[in-house]
Design a protein around this motif. Structure first.
Motif, PDB file in Angstrom:
ATOM      1  N   LEU A 196       0.864  -1.179   0.000  1.00  0.00           N
ATOM      2  CA  LEU A 196       0.000   0.000   0.000  1.00  0.00           C
ATOM      3  C   LEU A 196       0.899   1.228   0.000  1.00  0.00           C
ATOM      4  CD1 LEU A 196      -2.979   1.041   0.190  1.00  0.00           C
ATOM      5  CD2 LEU A 196      -2.587   1.256   2.659  1.00  0.00           C
ATOM      6  N   LEU A 197       0.730   2.081  -1.005  1.00  0.00           N
ATOM      7  CA  LEU A 197       1.553   3.284  -1.134  1.00  0.00           C
ATOM      8  C   LEU A 197       0.722   4.513  -0.794  1.00  0.00           C
ATOM      9  CD1 LEU A 197       4.042   4.235  -3.909  1.00  0.00           C
ATOM     10  CD2 LEU A 197       2.105   5.747  -3.483  1.00  0.00           C
ATOM     11  N   VAL A 198       1.317   5.427   0.004  1.00  0.00           N
ATOM     12  CA  VAL A 198       0.659   6.686   0.360  1.00  0.00           C
ATOM     13  C   VAL A 198       1.620   7.839   0.089  1.00  0.00           C
ATOM     14  CG1 VAL A 198      -0.765   5.596   2.139  1.00  0.00           C
ATOM     15  CG2 VAL A 198       1.420   6.640   2.778  1.00  0.00           C
ATOM     16  N   GLY A 199       1.052   9.044  -0.054  1.00  0.00           N
ATOM     17  CA  GLY A 199       1.859  10.243  -0.226  1.00  0.00           C
ATOM     18  C   GLY A 199       2.130  10.920   1.098  1.00  0.00           C
ATOM     19  N   MET A 200       2.685  12.130   1.025  1.00  0.00           N
ATOM     20  CA  MET A 200       3.043  12.893   2.225  1.00  0.00           C
ATOM     21  C   MET A 200       2.072  14.037   2.490  1.00  0.00           C
ATOM     22  SD  MET A 200       6.362  14.983   0.682  1.00  0.00           S
ATOM     23  CE  MET A 200       6.527  16.151   2.046  1.00  0.00           C
ATOM     24  N   ASP A 201       0.981  14.091   1.732  1.00  0.00           N
ATOM     25  CA  ASP A 201       0.110  15.264   1.780  1.00  0.00           C
ATOM     26  C   ASP A 201      -1.189  15.053   2.536  1.00  0.00           C
ATOM     27  OD1 ASP A 201       2.003  16.498   0.213  1.00  0.00           O
ATOM     28  OD2 ASP A 201       0.986  16.036  -1.666  1.00  0.00           O
ATOM     29  N   THR A 202      -1.353  13.887   3.165  1.00  0.00           N
ATOM     30  CA  THR A 202      -2.562  13.630   3.955  1.00  0.00           C
ATOM     31  C   THR A 202      -2.141  13.239   5.375  1.00  0.00           C
ATOM     32  OG1 THR A 202      -2.571  11.398   2.976  1.00  0.00           O
ATOM     33  CG2 THR A 202      -4.127  13.012   2.078  1.00  0.00           C
ATOM     34  N   PRO A 203      -1.736  14.225   6.163  1.00  0.00           N
ATOM     35  CA  PRO A 203      -1.228  13.936   7.508  1.00  0.00           C
ATOM     36  C   PRO A 203      -2.296  13.389   8.445  1.00  0.00           C
ATOM     37  CG  PRO A 203      -1.535  16.292   7.216  1.00  0.00           C
ATOM     38  CD  PRO A 203      -1.735  15.674   5.872  1.00  0.00           C
ATOM     39  N   GLN A 204      -3.581  13.465   8.052  1.00  0.00           N
ATOM     40  CA  GLN A 204      -4.667  12.953   8.885  1.00  0.00           C
ATOM     41  C   GLN A 204      -4.843  11.444   8.768  1.00  0.00           C
ATOM     42  OE1 GLN A 204      -4.853  14.584   6.019  1.00  0.00           O
ATOM     43  NE2 GLN A 204      -6.893  14.721   5.141  1.00  0.00           N
ATOM     44  N   LEU A 205      -3.935  10.774   8.066  1.00  0.00           N
ATOM     45  CA  LEU A 205      -3.965   9.312   7.969  1.00  0.00           C
ATOM     46  C   LEU A 205      -4.063   8.678   9.355  1.00  0.00           C
ATOM     47  CD1 LEU A 205      -1.158   8.379   5.409  1.00  0.00           C
ATOM     48  CD2 LEU A 205      -3.613   8.024   5.154  1.00  0.00           C
ATOM     49  N   THR A 206      -4.752   7.537   9.431  1.00  0.00           N
ATOM     50  CA  THR A 206      -4.854   6.806  10.699  1.00  0.00           C
ATOM     51  C   THR A 206      -4.399   5.371  10.499  1.00  0.00           C
ATOM     52  OG1 THR A 206      -7.122   6.077  10.265  1.00  0.00           O
ATOM     53  CG2 THR A 206      -6.828   8.204  11.413  1.00  0.00           C
ATOM     54  N   ARG A 207      -4.091   4.735  11.588  1.00  0.00           N
ATOM     55  CA  ARG A 207      -3.712   3.323  11.532  1.00  0.00           C
ATOM     56  C   ARG A 207      -4.848   2.494  10.951  1.00  0.00           C
ATOM     57  NH1 ARG A 207      -1.127  -0.433  16.341  1.00  0.00           N
ATOM     58  NH2 ARG A 207      -1.521  -2.442  15.317  1.00  0.00           N
ATOM     59  N   GLU A 208      -6.084   2.849  11.292  1.00  0.00           N
ATOM     60  CA  GLU A 208      -7.235   2.073  10.808  1.00  0.00           C
ATOM     61  C   GLU A 208      -7.330   2.112   9.284  1.00  0.00           C
ATOM     62  OE1 GLU A 208      -7.415   2.787  14.913  1.00  0.00           O
ATOM     63  OE2 GLU A 208      -7.345   4.316  13.311  1.00  0.00           O
ATOM     64  N   LEU A 209      -7.071   3.272   8.692  1.00  0.00           N
ATOM     65  CA  LEU A 209      -7.096   3.369   7.232  1.00  0.00           C
ATOM     66  C   LEU A 209      -5.974   2.542   6.605  1.00  0.00           C
ATOM     67  CD1 LEU A 209      -7.808   7.187   6.737  1.00  0.00           C
ATOM     68  CD2 LEU A 209      -9.309   5.308   6.065  1.00  0.00           C
ATOM     69  N   LEU A 210      -4.806   2.577   7.222  1.00  0.00           N
ATOM     70  CA  LEU A 210      -3.659   1.874   6.659  1.00  0.00           C
ATOM     71  C   LEU A 210      -3.756   0.364   6.817  1.00  0.00           C
ATOM     72  CD1 LEU A 210      -0.862   4.288   7.932  1.00  0.00           C
ATOM     73  CD2 LEU A 210      -1.731   4.110   5.590  1.00  0.00           C
ATOM     74  N   ASP A 211      -4.425  -0.076   7.867  1.00  0.00           N
ATOM     75  CA  ASP A 211      -4.529  -1.511   8.146  1.00  0.00           C
ATOM     76  C   ASP A 211      -5.814  -2.121   7.598  1.00  0.00           C
ATOM     77  OD1 ASP A 211      -2.103  -1.500   9.425  1.00  0.00           O
ATOM     78  OD2 ASP A 211      -2.941  -1.364  11.447  1.00  0.00           O
ATOM     79  N   VAL A 212      -6.451  -1.446   6.646  1.00  0.00           N
ATOM     80  CA  VAL A 212      -7.707  -1.932   6.095  1.00  0.00           C
ATOM     81  C   VAL A 212      -7.520  -3.334   5.500  1.00  0.00           C
ATOM     82  CG1 VAL A 212      -7.313  -0.888   3.823  1.00  0.00           C
ATOM     83  CG2 VAL A 212      -9.637  -1.333   4.598  1.00  0.00           C
TER      84      VAL A 212
END
Length: 425
Positions: free
Chosen positions: A98-114
């Motif tokens: 899963l690749l993410v950028g640096m422009d959404t600092p509101q990311l959460t663990r729950e979103l990343l661990d979907v």
């Protein structure tokens, strides 16, 4: 199924190379600081995830903002589409990514661990038409190369590409990128505990005054108040400053003896008007934008504080403090003494004062921009004739003329030593 590898694709937060769209309200260094804080928030969220492997695909060099536990890869490829494809290829370790950028600092663990079991890809769209994440089971250049990047339809185009390849795509919640000042303000309001939000709040209330002054010169609405919140008309005439010299300006300039030094020249109307009269003149200002606007008018200007060494010290025929610039630094006496050092012994110091003869207000001012930013206190003074005459005594300057025109007030001075010698002769 969850991603075994989380990839962050990012640029080193170097001033002038990141978050340039933030520079409509923030300086290059402030924009880079916000980018660094956003990246730190993103890396912290990734670090907290359950992923077995964490990778940073970086353009530039890693800094102290990078926590331990990340494998750093250099980005490769020409366009962003190629760099994304390469990041998947270089980070692949046999598990979904899963690749993410640096422009959404509101990311959460729950979103990343979907959990995306039953799907071949994951895509998270952004409000501006891009996307904040892309997940693939394994590298596939076909999924990325040729997709138009950095448009208001990149996310939609990416989804079409994935589906054309037969991928079953899980769509994640839409997030807001931090690209513009309004984006940064919205994210800071909704997610106040983030590093980037805390920094944004500090920057909102501590802009460098020169930055907001330059915004005013560019046409933005900027107002001034005292530290107590009362209105101060310091920038009320910025439109006049940006226009050519008017009749009142020209009346004042008719008294000038060359060469002329214009202190706090702003956008250069005075220096330009003097050049049109054939009088050699130089503008001095600490604002880069003021100097740029002056030189664009074809007039010479120097970016330098008045207290620093200046060319021609002690040889200027006239030194000007127009538009209330007697207030620069909040110490009119000190500024008048500096003018006396700059002008030749028989030269002229011309000062525009406040029309209120009795005004003597040395309090700092605060600049406020429409976007909500306000400056740190700016040392300034608003002084009328009586206060300036009092300060002139300590600078060995003797008033030789006092006049008013168009609602504006002026004083002219010469060295008291030179005046005594003239009378003796």
């Amino acid at each position: 199924m969850r991603a075994g590898t989380l990839i962050v694709i990012a640029k080193e937060p170097v001033p002038g190379r990141v978050k340039t769209r933030l520079q409509t309200e923030f300086s290059a260094h402030e924009a880079a600081a916000l980018a660094r804080a956003s990246l730190s928030d993103t890396l912290a969220a990734v670090y907290s995830s359950a992923a077995g492997r964490r990778v940073l695909a970086l353009e530039g060099e890693a800094g102290p903002w990078l926590p331990a536990g990340f494998h750093v890869l250099k980005q490769r490829g020409a366009g962003l589409d190629e760099r994304l494809a390469a990041a998947f290829e270089d980070a692949y370790a046999g598990t979904p990514m899963l690749l993410v950028g640096m422009d959404t600092p509101q990311l959460t663990r729950e979103l990343l661990d979907v959990d995306w079991a039953g799907h071949d890809a994951v895509l998270g769209l952004t409000e501006d038409g891009g996307y904040w994440c892309l997940g693939l089971r394994e590298p596939d250049r076909r999924a990325l190369v040729g997709v138009p990047m950095s448009t208001d339809h990149t996310g939609a185009d990416q989804l079409v590409r994935l589906r054309k390849l037969g991928y079953r795509v899980l769509l994640l919640p839409t997030l807001r990128d931090m690209d513009t000042p309004s984006d940064a303000a919205a994210i800071a309001a909704l997610f106040p505990a983030l590093r980037v939000s805390r920094l944004h709040r500090r920057l909102q209330h501590a802009a460098h005054p020169a930055l907001l002054f330059e915004k005013a010169l560019d046409g933005a609405r900027v107002v001034a108040t005292g530290t107590d919140g009362r209105a101060v008309p310091s920038l009320a005439e910025v439109d006049r400053w940006r226009a050519p010299a008017d009749a009142v300006d020209r009346l004042a300039l008719s008294r000038c003896e060359g060469p002329v030094l214009d202190i706090g020249c702003g956008p250069g109307r005075i220096v330009t008007a003097l050049a049109e009269r054939g009088i050699p003149a130089l503008g001095v200002d600490i604002s880069a934008q003021a100097v740029l606007l002056t030189t664009k008018r074809g007039a010479p200007a120097l970016r330098r504080p008045v207290q620093d060494p200046l060319p021609g010290e002690g040889r200027w025929g006239s030194v000007l403090l127009m538009d209330g610039n007697i207030g620069i630094g909040g110490a009119p006496g000190t500024l008048l003494r500096r003018c006396a050092e700059l002008v030749r012994p028989d030269g002229l110091v011309l000062v525009e004062v406040d029309p209120d003869d009795n005004l003597d207000d040395p309090a700092p001012i605060i600049l406020h921009a429409d976007g909500g930013r306000r400056s740190s206190p700016l040392p300034w003074a608003r002084v009328g004739t009586r206060a300036v005459l009092r300060h002139a005594v300590t600078a060995n300057l003797l008033a030789t003329e006092d006049w008013r025109a168009g609602g504006r007030a002026f004083l002219a001075f010469r060295s008291s030593t030179a005046s005594r010698l003239a009378r003796a002769n």
